[in-house]
Design a protein around this motif. Sequence first.
Motif, short mmCIF file in Angstrom:
data_model
loop_
_atom_site.label_atom_id
_atom_site.label_comp_id
_atom_site.label_asym_id
_atom_site.label_seq_id
_atom_site.Cartn_x
_atom_site.Cartn_y
_atom_site.Cartn_z
N GLY A 190 -72.90 48.43 -54.56
CA GLY A 190 -73.65 48.04 -55.77
C GLY A 190 -74.48 49.46 -55.94
N SER A 191 -73.90 50.46 -56.20
CA SER A 191 -74.77 51.67 -56.25
C SER A 191 -75.20 51.81 -57.63
N LEU B 147 -80.37 55.04 -55.51
CA LEU B 147 -80.57 55.16 -53.92
C LEU B 147 -79.48 56.37 -53.52
N VAL C 197 -69.70 52.19 -53.98
CA VAL C 197 -69.01 51.19 -54.61
C VAL C 197 -69.78 50.49 -55.58
N GLU C 198 -69.26 50.37 -56.94
CA GLU C 198 -69.85 49.62 -57.97
C GLU C 198 -69.07 49.03 -58.88
N ARG C 199 -69.28 47.81 -59.20
CA ARG C 199 -68.41 46.75 -60.06
C ARG C 199 -68.47 47.28 -61.47
N GLY D 286 -65.25 49.18 -58.19
CA GLY D 286 -64.62 48.04 -57.41
C GLY D 286 -65.55 46.80 -56.83
N LEU E 70 -76.91 45.09 -53.26
CA LEU E 70 -76.22 44.22 -54.27
C LEU E 70 -77.35 42.74 -54.29
N PRO E 71 -77.38 42.12 -55.39
CA PRO E 71 -77.92 40.91 -55.47
C PRO E 71 -77.60 39.80 -54.62
C1 LIG Z 1 -80.04 45.48 -58.01
S1 LIG Z 1 -78.87 46.70 -58.69
C2 LIG Z 1 -79.04 48.12 -57.64
C3 LIG Z 1 -78.53 49.37 -58.37
C4 LIG Z 1 -78.91 50.63 -57.60
N1 LIG Z 1 -78.43 50.68 -56.48
C5 LIG Z 1 -80.52 50.64 -57.41
O1 LIG Z 1 -80.87 50.66 -56.46
O2 LIG Z 1 -80.89 50.86 -58.45
C6 LIG Z 1 -77.15 45.88 -58.12
C7 LIG Z 1 -76.00 46.65 -58.54
O3 LIG Z 1 -74.80 45.65 -57.98
C8 LIG Z 1 -73.87 45.85 -58.67
N2 LIG Z 1 -72.84 44.59 -58.14
C9 LIG Z 1 -73.29 43.24 -58.33
N3 LIG Z 1 -72.07 42.79 -57.74
C10 LIG Z 1 -71.16 43.44 -57.17
C11 LIG Z 1 -69.94 43.43 -56.49
N4 LIG Z 1 -69.41 42.20 -56.23
N5 LIG Z 1 -69.40 44.66 -56.33
C12 LIG Z 1 -69.93 45.91 -56.62
N6 LIG Z 1 -71.16 46.16 -56.98
C13 LIG Z 1 -71.77 44.86 -57.61
C14 LIG Z 1 -74.28 45.61 -60.19
O4 LIG Z 1 -73.52 45.96 -61.07
C15 LIG Z 1 -75.64 46.46 -59.97
O5 LIG Z 1 -75.31 47.67 -60.48
#
Ligand SMILES: C[S@@+](CC[C@H](N)C(=O)[O-])C[C@H]1O[C@@H](n2cnc3c(N)ncnc32)[C@H](O)[C@@H]1O
Length: 163
Positions: A17-18, A23, A40-42, A62, A86-87
């Motif tokens: 969830g980058s 970060l 890894v980012e979706r 991904g 990730l949330p």
């Molecule tokens: C709270 S944001 C954090 C973004 C960044 N790392 C930051 O700290 O600002 C959560 C990230 O997780 C990604 N995400 C959510 N579900 C995901 C999944 N199943 N696989 C990969 N990334 C995912 C979202 O698209 C979003 O960019």
Amino acid sequence: MVRGINTSGWRAVVELGSGTGALSGVLSEALPPGCRFLAVERSAALVAEFRARWPDLEVVEGDAAEVGAICRMRGMPSVDAIFSALPLRLLPEGVQDRVLGGASHLLAPGGLFAQVTYWPRALAAGREMRERVSARIGPIESDRLVAGNTPPAWVFRCVRPRD
Ligand SMILES: C[S@@+](CC[C@H](N)C(=O)[O-])C[C@H]1O[C@@H](n2cnc3c(N)ncnc32)[C@H](O)[C@@H]1O
């Protein structure tokens, strides 16, 4: 997320969830020379922004639920640490299970799983989430408020037991 950790022996690290890499710069700077870093980012849009911002860092579009396969395909059969923004709490339970199951298989014994969350510790849901992560990965080795973050964040870290 990396404060106080000795990263000197690390050879491979994944961030889940980058996003745009808020970060990633700090994490990658904390790694020793030669340590592989894979984000890894979706979201395709966020991956594009990430690449523009961090052209020297490796990012893949991904699903974190497939993290094991994603890493294997890139020649990373095991990693020393997984950092997650990730949330997790908001993901369906089945997806959480796949993320945590994949992470637990991917982590080397003694490996670290660090999660940042913006939910206050007192909330039952936040506690439950930490317990779920710990049950899948290993004991929580640190759990603290980062008050200087906006909004204040909790960072907790679990360690996969050595076999
Ligand atoms: C709270 S944001 C954090 C973004 C960044 N790392 C930051 O700290 O600002 C959560 C990230 O997780 C990604 N995400 C959510 N579900 C995901 C999944 N199943 N696989 C990969 N990334 C995912 C979202 O698209 C979003 O960019």
